[in-house]
Design a protein around this motif. Structure first.
Motif, mmCIF file in Angstrom:
data_model
loop_
_atom_site.group_PDB
_atom_site.id
_atom_site.type_symbol
_atom_site.label_atom_id
_atom_site.label_comp_id
_atom_site.label_asym_id
_atom_site.label_seq_id
_atom_site.Cartn_x
_atom_site.Cartn_y
_atom_site.Cartn_z
ATOM 1 N N ILE A 2 0.857 -1.233 0.066
ATOM 2 C CA ILE A 2 0.107 -0.026 0.064
ATOM 3 C C ILE A 2 0.805 1.056 0.121
ATOM 4 N N PRO A 3 0.638 2.348 -0.999
ATOM 5 C CA PRO A 3 1.468 3.334 -0.838
ATOM 6 C C PRO A 3 1.381 4.418 0.475
ATOM 7 N N ALA A 5 0.337 7.582 2.491
ATOM 8 C CA ALA A 5 -0.720 8.224 2.046
ATOM 9 C C ALA A 5 -0.419 9.433 1.297
ATOM 10 N N PHE A 6 -1.431 9.771 0.452
ATOM 11 C CA PHE A 6 -1.275 11.098 -0.181
ATOM 12 C C PHE A 6 -2.686 11.851 -0.314
ATOM 13 N N ALA A 7 -2.539 12.982 -0.729
ATOM 14 C CA ALA A 7 -3.769 13.845 -1.238
ATOM 15 C C ALA A 7 -3.905 13.687 -2.731
ATOM 16 N N TYR A 8 -5.231 13.727 -2.909
ATOM 17 C CA TYR A 8 -5.651 13.528 -4.299
ATOM 18 C C TYR A 8 -6.427 14.628 -5.020
ATOM 19 N N ARG A 10 -8.191 15.765 -8.900
ATOM 20 C CA ARG A 10 -8.691 15.112 -10.194
ATOM 21 C C ARG A 10 -8.982 16.601 -11.107
ATOM 22 N N ILE A 31 -0.148 11.944 -12.255
ATOM 23 C CA ILE A 31 -0.339 10.374 -12.513
ATOM 24 C C ILE A 31 -1.328 10.454 -13.814
ATOM 25 N N ALA A 32 -1.088 9.686 -14.682
ATOM 26 C CA ALA A 32 -1.939 9.729 -15.984
ATOM 27 C C ALA A 32 -2.581 8.061 -15.720
ATOM 28 N N GLY A 33 -1.975 7.149 -16.534
ATOM 29 C CA GLY A 33 -2.503 5.717 -16.382
ATOM 30 C C GLY A 33 -1.922 4.945 -14.983
ATOM 31 N N GLY A 34 -0.895 5.435 -14.652
ATOM 32 C CA GLY A 34 -0.454 4.939 -13.345
ATOM 33 C C GLY A 34 0.397 3.574 -13.338
ATOM 34 N N LEU A 38 2.274 3.770 -10.153
ATOM 35 C CA LEU A 38 1.878 2.963 -9.109
ATOM 36 C C LEU A 38 2.604 1.926 -8.448
ATOM 37 N N LYS A 42 3.720 1.725 -4.468
ATOM 38 C CA LYS A 42 3.285 0.671 -3.886
ATOM 39 C C LYS A 42 4.430 0.053 -3.028
ATOM 40 N N ASP A 53 -4.090 13.757 -10.762
ATOM 41 C CA ASP A 53 -4.904 12.619 -11.555
ATOM 42 C C ASP A 53 -5.049 13.286 -13.036
ATOM 43 N N ARG A 56 -8.372 12.127 -16.635
ATOM 44 C CA ARG A 56 -9.578 12.411 -17.187
ATOM 45 C C ARG A 56 -9.521 13.575 -18.376
ATOM 46 N N MET B 1 -8.466 10.877 5.641
ATOM 47 C CA MET B 1 -9.092 11.569 4.583
ATOM 48 C C MET B 1 -9.515 10.821 3.487
ATOM 49 N N GLU B 3 -12.188 9.963 -0.216
ATOM 50 C CA GLU B 3 -12.780 10.694 -1.357
ATOM 51 C C GLU B 3 -14.036 9.917 -1.664
ATOM 52 N N GLU B 19 -9.956 5.922 0.731
ATOM 53 C CA GLU B 19 -8.911 6.446 0.944
ATOM 54 C C GLU B 19 -7.990 6.692 -0.647
ATOM 55 N N PRO B 20 -7.465 7.644 -1.027
ATOM 56 C CA PRO B 20 -6.834 7.761 -2.233
ATOM 57 C C PRO B 20 -5.844 6.697 -2.709
ATOM 58 N N ARG B 21 -5.117 6.396 -1.463
ATOM 59 C CA ARG B 21 -4.270 5.347 -1.934
ATOM 60 C C ARG B 21 -4.548 3.877 -2.020
ATOM 61 N N THR B 62 -3.225 -2.249 -9.902
ATOM 62 C CA THR B 62 -2.548 -1.360 -10.458
ATOM 63 C C THR B 62 -3.450 -0.243 -11.142
ATOM 64 N N GLN B 67 -9.377 6.513 -9.182
ATOM 65 C CA GLN B 67 -9.230 6.497 -10.728
ATOM 66 C C GLN B 67 -10.410 5.821 -11.679
#
Lengths: 286, 165
Positions: A2-3, A5-8, A10, A31-34, A38, A42, A53, A56, B1, B3, B19-21, B62, B67
């Motif tokens: 699991i990565p 934590a990050f804010a997101y 879009r 990030i595009a397709g990731g 990713l 991870k 992101d 879109r 946090m 979404e 969670e975004p992750r 992945t 997304q």
């Protein structure tokens, strides 16, 4: 896995995206397709406080013919979309390379812009774009600039894109006169990454049946980053045959070595793949 | 946090806070309790986690769940229709396309992507299409036969691979 934590975010427009990037200097990743980012997040080989992101942003998708006869590729166009676009597959080396990048699932998500911005030293597409003498377009809140592919790569995973810029477009010039192109690679079987890959474009500036007086050769997987093999090009244009020209594939390059391919083997297969790509490109040039 | 996202999974609408992750596969398995989608390598190599996102095969280990916001997702649980096995499931049954079965959900979803694009693939095209899916029992011969069988069944029955979900 699991990565961290990050804010997101879009964003829905490129302007919003570059605004967000500028508002979080050094803290945000795009990030595009990731498909490259990713796995790194991870494994925690990379971290981001914030992911922006751009997946879109429809304004960055798709392929179109330019007024100059070349092709403009939106950075978010996926490998799968490219592989089904006749404007793209008319380039022989694109038809060669696209079906062998990753696997179906990766090609459905992975984007050309993401791959080029990620700049993996064994990635196929940067070599293809080097041989095609592509130009890249980057945008930031400071404006838009065009970067030649030659000079774009600065090292493994390092490019000329500034931290506040987003890669938006890849432009491929119209081929000059009669031309042929090909991509040949030997892959490491488990990862699919190139141990050595060669992208070749040859052509006749005058068209018709004159001599092949254009030659661009680029390699990937061999050195610390994909490169143009100037010595091969010079030898070929000096009337050396494909095998003799290909013998210069690693001139002046520090050839990499790992558990899959030591230096001598990698250099040898680099020459073989350059020869094969030259022969295929010449045959396609007719 | 967290979404707020919406997912339509096997035709069922879900509103979720994530969670975004978190990866899509975690949300499918842990939040929606659809454990037919497997986690194998968790590094985008093995394809056990393959699902269809808007009709396309994706490795759900992945892809962030955020997304996939707004997407329509089909998992292995969405393939059978009213108790009738999908032709791919019948093919795997009839041709002994599984041994331990761990890779099977991912294989079937990757094959669904293939047959939606190419209803009559050659064996070579089938092998190319499952390049991103690893069978730890190495039962590839029968997996290829199973997908070929499914293509025949669908040609005979007129059922499309993308119809489920």
């Amino acid at each position: 896995m699991i990565p961290a934590a990050f804010a997101y975010d879009r964003p829905t427009t490129v302007d919003q995206a570059v605004g967000l990037l500028a508002a979080h200097p050094g803290a945000a990743k795009v990030i595009a397709g990731g498909q490259s980012l990713l796995p790194l997040l991870k494994l925690r080989l990379a971290r981001a406080e914030r992911l922006i992101d751009i997946g879109r942003l429809s304004e960055l998708k798709g392929v179109r013919r330019t007024a100059e006869g070349g092709v403009s590729i939106g950075a978010l166009t996926t490998y799968d979309e490219l592989g089904r676009d006749p404007l793209i597959t008319t380039y022989g080396l694109m038809a060669d390379v696209l079906p062998q990048i990753g696997d179906v699932q990766v090609r459905n998500r992975g984007t050309i812009g993401g791959a080029v911005a990620h700049a993996d030293p064994a990635s196929d597409m940067p070599a293809v774009l080097l041989a095609l003498e592509a130009e890249l377009v980057a945008r930031s809140i400071r404006g838009v600039r065009t970067i030649p592919m030659r000079g774009f790569l600065r090292g493994p995973f390092v490019t000329a894109i500034e931290p506040d810029e987003i890669l938006t477009e890849i432009r491929i010039p119209a081929p000059s006169g009669a031309y042929g192109s090909a991509y040949r690679a030997i892959e490491q079987p488990a990862s699919g990454y190139a141990i050595a890959g060669a992208a070749v474009v040859v052509g006749r500036s005058g068209g018709g049946s004159g001599p092949l007086d254009r030659c661009a050769v680029a390699l990937t997987g061999v050195g610390e980053m994909p490169y143009r093999a100037a010595a091969v090009e010079a030898a070929f244009l000096g009337a050396a045959g494909p095998a003799a020209a290909a013998a210069h594939a690693t001139d002046g390059v520090t050839v990499g070595s790992d558990i899959h391919a030591d230096r001598a083997y990698r250099a040898a297969v680099a020459a073989v793949e350059v020869r094969r790509a030259l022969e295929a490109a010449i045959a396609r040039a007719g | 946090m967290t979404e707020a996202i919406t997912l339509v999974v096997n035709g069922v609408h879900h509103e979720l806070e994530v969670e975004p992750r978190r990866m899509l596969v975690q949300v499918i398995r842990e939040d929606l309790d659809l454990t037919g989608t497997h986690i194998g390598c968790d590094t985008s190599q093995c394809g056990a986690c393959t699902v269809l996102v808007d009709g396309q095969a994706v490795k759900s280990c992945t892809m962030l769940a955020v997304q996939a916001d707004g997407s329509s997702i089909t998992t292995i649980e969405g393939m059978a229709n009213d108790g009738q096995l999908h032709p791919l499931q019948v093919g795997f049954w009839e041709k002994h396309g599984l041994q331990c079965g761990f890779c099977t959900p991912g294989m079937i979803m990757a094959a669904a992507d293939l047959l939606a694009r190419n209803p009559d693939p050659t064996d070579q095209e089938i092998r190319h299409a499952i390049e991103g899916n690893v069978c730890r029992c190495t039962g590839y011969q029968n997996i290829v036969a199973a997908i070929r069988e499914a293509a025949s069944l669908m040609a005979a029955g007129g059922t499309s691979a993308g119809a489920a979900g």
